[in-house]
Design a protein around this motif. Sequence first.
Motif, PDB file in Angstrom:
ATOM      1  N   GLN A  42     122.510 -57.881  75.938  1.00  0.00           N
ATOM      2  CA  GLN A  42     122.121 -59.127  75.275  1.00  0.00           C
ATOM      3  C   GLN A  42     120.655 -59.459  75.547  1.00  0.00           C
ATOM      4  OE1 GLN A  42     125.037 -61.855  76.831  1.00  0.00           O
ATOM      5  NE2 GLN A  42     126.373 -61.621  75.040  1.00  0.00           N
ATOM      6  N   SER A  43     120.224 -59.254  76.770  1.00  0.00           N
ATOM      7  CA  SER A  43     118.843 -59.553  77.140  1.00  0.00           C
ATOM      8  C   SER A  43     117.875 -58.668  76.367  1.00  0.00           C
ATOM      9  CB  SER A  43     118.635 -59.361  78.646  1.00  0.00           C
ATOM     10  OG  SER A  43     119.468 -60.236  79.363  1.00  0.00           O
ATOM     11  N   LEU A  44     118.148 -57.368  76.347  1.00  0.00           N
ATOM     12  CA  LEU A  44     117.275 -56.443  75.623  1.00  0.00           C
ATOM     13  C   LEU A  44     117.335 -56.700  74.117  1.00  0.00           C
ATOM     14  CD1 LEU A  44     117.925 -53.117  77.580  1.00  0.00           C
ATOM     15  CD2 LEU A  44     115.943 -54.639  77.748  1.00  0.00           C
ATOM     16  N   GLY A  45     118.525 -57.055  73.625  1.00  0.00           N
ATOM     17  CA  GLY A  45     118.672 -57.372  72.208  1.00  0.00           C
ATOM     18  C   GLY A  45     117.850 -58.586  71.809  1.00  0.00           C
ATOM     19  N   GLY A  46     117.837 -59.582  72.665  1.00  0.00           N
ATOM     20  CA  GLY A  46     117.032 -60.774  72.396  1.00  0.00           C
ATOM     21  C   GLY A  46     115.544 -60.452  72.364  1.00  0.00           C
ATOM     22  N   LEU A  47     115.112 -59.648  73.319  1.00  0.00           N
ATOM     23  CA  LEU A  47     113.704 -59.235  73.334  1.00  0.00           C
ATOM     24  C   LEU A  47     113.369 -58.407  72.099  1.00  0.00           C
ATOM     25  CD1 LEU A  47     113.184 -58.217  77.079  1.00  0.00           C
ATOM     26  CD2 LEU A  47     112.204 -60.195  75.904  1.00  0.00           C
ATOM     27  N   SER A  48     114.271 -57.510  71.739  1.00  0.00           N
ATOM     28  CA  SER A  48     114.046 -56.636  70.591  1.00  0.00           C
ATOM     29  C   SER A  48     113.951 -57.432  69.288  1.00  0.00           C
ATOM     30  CB  SER A  48     115.182 -55.614  70.500  1.00  0.00           C
ATOM     31  OG  SER A  48     115.002 -54.762  69.397  1.00  0.00           O
ATOM     32  N   ALA A  49     114.758 -58.480  69.176  1.00  0.00           N
ATOM     33  CA  ALA A  49     114.736 -59.304  67.969  1.00  0.00           C
ATOM     34  C   ALA A  49     113.458 -60.146  67.889  1.00  0.00           C
ATOM     35  CB  ALA A  49     115.963 -60.211  67.943  1.00  0.00           C
ATOM     36  N   ALA A  50     112.913 -60.511  69.033  1.00  0.00           N
ATOM     37  CA  ALA A  50     111.768 -61.417  69.057  1.00  0.00           C
ATOM     38  C   ALA A  50     110.412 -60.721  69.139  1.00  0.00           C
ATOM     39  CB  ALA A  50     111.906 -62.381  70.235  1.00  0.00           C
ATOM     40  N   LEU A  51     110.396 -59.517  69.718  1.00  0.00           N
ATOM     41  CA  LEU A  51     109.116 -58.842  69.935  1.00  0.00           C
ATOM     42  C   LEU A  51     109.092 -57.480  69.231  1.00  0.00           C
ATOM     43  CD1 LEU A  51     108.736 -59.538  73.768  1.00  0.00           C
ATOM     44  CD2 LEU A  51     107.491 -60.662  71.914  1.00  0.00           C
ATOM     45  N   PRO A  52     108.019 -57.172  68.553  1.00  0.00           N
ATOM     46  CA  PRO A  52     107.940 -55.854  67.912  1.00  0.00           C
ATOM     47  C   PRO A  52     107.829 -54.766  68.968  1.00  0.00           C
ATOM     48  CG  PRO A  52     105.848 -57.022  67.708  1.00  0.00           C
ATOM     49  CD  PRO A  52     106.819 -57.974  68.349  1.00  0.00           C
ATOM     50  N   SER A  53     108.262 -53.569  68.587  1.00  0.00           N
ATOM     51  CA  SER A  53     108.162 -52.448  69.526  1.00  0.00           C
ATOM     52  C   SER A  53     107.696 -51.206  68.776  1.00  0.00           C
ATOM     53  CB  SER A  53     109.517 -52.179  70.187  1.00  0.00           C
ATOM     54  OG  SER A  53     110.470 -51.810  69.226  1.00  0.00           O
ATOM     55  N   GLN A  54     107.414 -50.196  69.556  1.00  0.00           N
ATOM     56  CA  GLN A  54     106.953 -48.921  69.006  1.00  0.00           C
ATOM     57  C   GLN A  54     108.065 -48.340  68.117  1.00  0.00           C
ATOM     58  OE1 GLN A  54     106.166 -46.204  72.145  1.00  0.00           O
ATOM     59  NE2 GLN A  54     105.528 -44.538  70.804  1.00  0.00           N
ATOM     60  N   ALA A  55     107.687 -47.865  66.980  1.00  0.00           N
ATOM     61  CA  ALA A  55     108.671 -47.278  66.068  1.00  0.00           C
ATOM     62  C   ALA A  55     109.225 -45.991  66.665  1.00  0.00           C
ATOM     63  CB  ALA A  55     108.017 -46.997  64.715  1.00  0.00           C
ATOM     64  N   THR A  56     110.556 -45.866  66.654  1.00  0.00           N
ATOM     65  CA  THR A  56     111.209 -44.648  67.139  1.00  0.00           C
ATOM     66  C   THR A  56     112.341 -44.303  66.185  1.00  0.00           C
ATOM     67  OG1 THR A  56     112.704 -45.929  68.532  1.00  0.00           O
ATOM     68  CG2 THR A  56     110.720 -45.100  69.580  1.00  0.00           C
ATOM     69  N   ASP A  57     112.739 -43.030  66.176  1.00  0.00           N
ATOM     70  CA  ASP A  57     113.888 -42.650  65.359  1.00  0.00           C
ATOM     71  C   ASP A  57     115.165 -43.069  66.092  1.00  0.00           C
ATOM     72  OD1 ASP A  57     114.184 -40.834  67.416  1.00  0.00           O
ATOM     73  OD2 ASP A  57     113.717 -39.064  66.212  1.00  0.00           O
ATOM     74  N   GLU A  58     116.295 -42.853  65.472  1.00  0.00           N
ATOM     75  CA  GLU A  58     117.573 -43.303  66.045  1.00  0.00           C
ATOM     76  C   GLU A  58     117.826 -42.676  67.414  1.00  0.00           C
ATOM     77  OE1 GLU A  58     122.342 -43.269  65.072  1.00  0.00           O
ATOM     78  OE2 GLU A  58     120.942 -42.916  63.441  1.00  0.00           O
ATOM     79  N   MET A  59     117.566 -41.390  67.553  1.00  0.00           N
ATOM     80  CA  MET A  59     117.784 -40.697  68.830  1.00  0.00           C
ATOM     81  C   MET A  59     116.847 -41.248  69.902  1.00  0.00           C
ATOM     82  SD  MET A  59     119.564 -38.678  70.452  1.00  0.00           S
ATOM     83  CE  MET A  59     120.230 -37.107  70.049  1.00  0.00           C
ATOM     84  N   GLY A  60     115.581 -41.433  69.537  1.00  0.00           N
ATOM     85  CA  GLY A  60     114.613 -41.978  70.490  1.00  0.00           C
ATOM     86  C   GLY A  60     114.975 -43.395  70.907  1.00  0.00           C
ATOM     87  N   GLY A  61     115.473 -44.190  69.964  1.00  0.00           N
ATOM     88  CA  GLY A  61     115.895 -45.558  70.275  1.00  0.00           C
ATOM     89  C   GLY A  61     117.054 -45.577  71.248  1.00  0.00           C
ATOM     90  N   LYS A  62     118.031 -44.692  71.051  1.00  0.00           N
ATOM     91  CA  LYS A  62     119.186 -44.616  71.960  1.00  0.00           C
ATOM     92  C   LYS A  62     118.744 -44.169  73.358  1.00  0.00           C
ATOM     93  CE  LYS A  62     122.801 -43.845  68.567  1.00  0.00           C
ATOM     94  NZ  LYS A  62     123.853 -42.967  68.066  1.00  0.00           N
ATOM     95  N   LEU A  63     117.859 -43.183  73.400  1.00  0.00           N
ATOM     96  CA  LEU A  63     117.361 -42.696  74.681  1.00  0.00           C
ATOM     97  C   LEU A  63     116.599 -43.803  75.415  1.00  0.00           C
ATOM     98  CD1 LEU A  63     116.961 -40.388  76.684  1.00  0.00           C
ATOM     99  CD2 LEU A  63     114.963 -39.683  75.358  1.00  0.00           C
ATOM    100  N   LYS A  64     115.760 -44.513  74.679  1.00  0.00           N
ATOM    101  CA  LYS A  64     114.989 -45.618  75.267  1.00  0.00           C
ATOM    102  C   LYS A  64     115.940 -46.692  75.811  1.00  0.00           C
ATOM    103  CE  LYS A  64     111.395 -48.966  74.051  1.00  0.00           C
ATOM    104  NZ  LYS A  64     110.498 -49.439  72.980  1.00  0.00           N
ATOM    105  N   PHE A  65     116.961 -47.033  75.015  1.00  0.00           N
ATOM    106  CA  PHE A  65     117.909 -48.057  75.442  1.00  0.00           C
ATOM    107  C   PHE A  65     118.650 -47.623  76.704  1.00  0.00           C
ATOM    108  CE2 PHE A  65     122.200 -49.860  75.402  1.00  0.00           C
ATOM    109  CZ  PHE A  65     121.879 -51.205  75.489  1.00  0.00           C
ATOM    110  N   ARG A  66     119.119 -46.381  76.772  1.00  0.00           N
ATOM    111  CA  ARG A  66     119.832 -45.883  77.958  1.00  0.00           C
ATOM    112  C   ARG A  66     118.913 -45.878  79.182  1.00  0.00           C
ATOM    113  NH1 ARG A  66     124.296 -47.293  77.982  1.00  0.00           N
ATOM    114  NH2 ARG A  66     124.413 -46.341  80.003  1.00  0.00           N
ATOM    115  N   THR A  67     117.648 -45.551  78.951  1.00  0.00           N
ATOM    116  CA  THR A  67     116.688 -45.567  80.062  1.00  0.00           C
ATOM    117  C   THR A  67     116.540 -46.974  80.613  1.00  0.00           C
ATOM    118  OG1 THR A  67     115.498 -43.690  79.117  1.00  0.00           O
ATOM    119  CG2 THR A  67     114.311 -45.033  80.726  1.00  0.00           C
ATOM    120  N   TYR A  68     116.399 -47.959  79.732  1.00  0.00           N
ATOM    121  CA  TYR A  68     116.307 -49.353  80.167  1.00  0.00           C
ATOM    122  C   TYR A  68     117.572 -49.758  80.917  1.00  0.00           C
ATOM    123  CZ  TYR A  68     111.974 -50.769  77.820  1.00  0.00           C
ATOM    124  OH  TYR A  68     110.665 -50.939  77.467  1.00  0.00           O
TER     125      TYR A  68
END
Length: 179
Positions: A42-68
């Motif tokens: 929820q915390s990361l989702g809130g940040l993601s909705a409010a702040l722009p981030s580096q564009a990544t493909d679906e695999m990169g996004g999942k990897l980034k999320f798991r790392t966080y």
Amino acid sequence: MTVLARAFENGAVFSAREIELIEPVARAVAIPKPADERFVRQSLGGLSAALPSQATDEMGGKLKFRTYMTMLDGYDERALAYACRRCLDELDWFPTVHQLKERMSKWVSPEDSAIRRARAIMRTGRREATADAPPITAEQIRAMKPDLRGMGLAAGFITQDQIDDALAEIEQPPEQMAA
């Protein structure tokens, strides 16, 4: 005003009863409330909705999320909430793990704050004089090293007048002291 609120007040004096209340708090250990996966999401989702981030493909996004998720595992949820609010106030882009951790490190829980205040009182708090403590004599004051006198003065066990009177007796000739 609570006893702990007076911890950093200049000239605060604490009774024996207040010290009894403070001692268990000073010995306590603050227990963090680790954020569960849902809270981190929820915390990361809130940040993601409010702040722009580096564009990544679906695999990169999942990897980034798991790392966080891995890197934020075990942190106090209140610290994470604090860090997310700070990021929203301070940053223009989605924060790095480092930026989140940096902000979490500055958060102090209410429990830890109370423990720190209690320890400060135990370490430096002035205590009310107790009836069973014998008064200090001029001879005892003169026998003290200057730094010990300073500590006694700071702790409220002796007054500057007592020190001045005790040291003035040394400076008087013996015939004046007898008079």
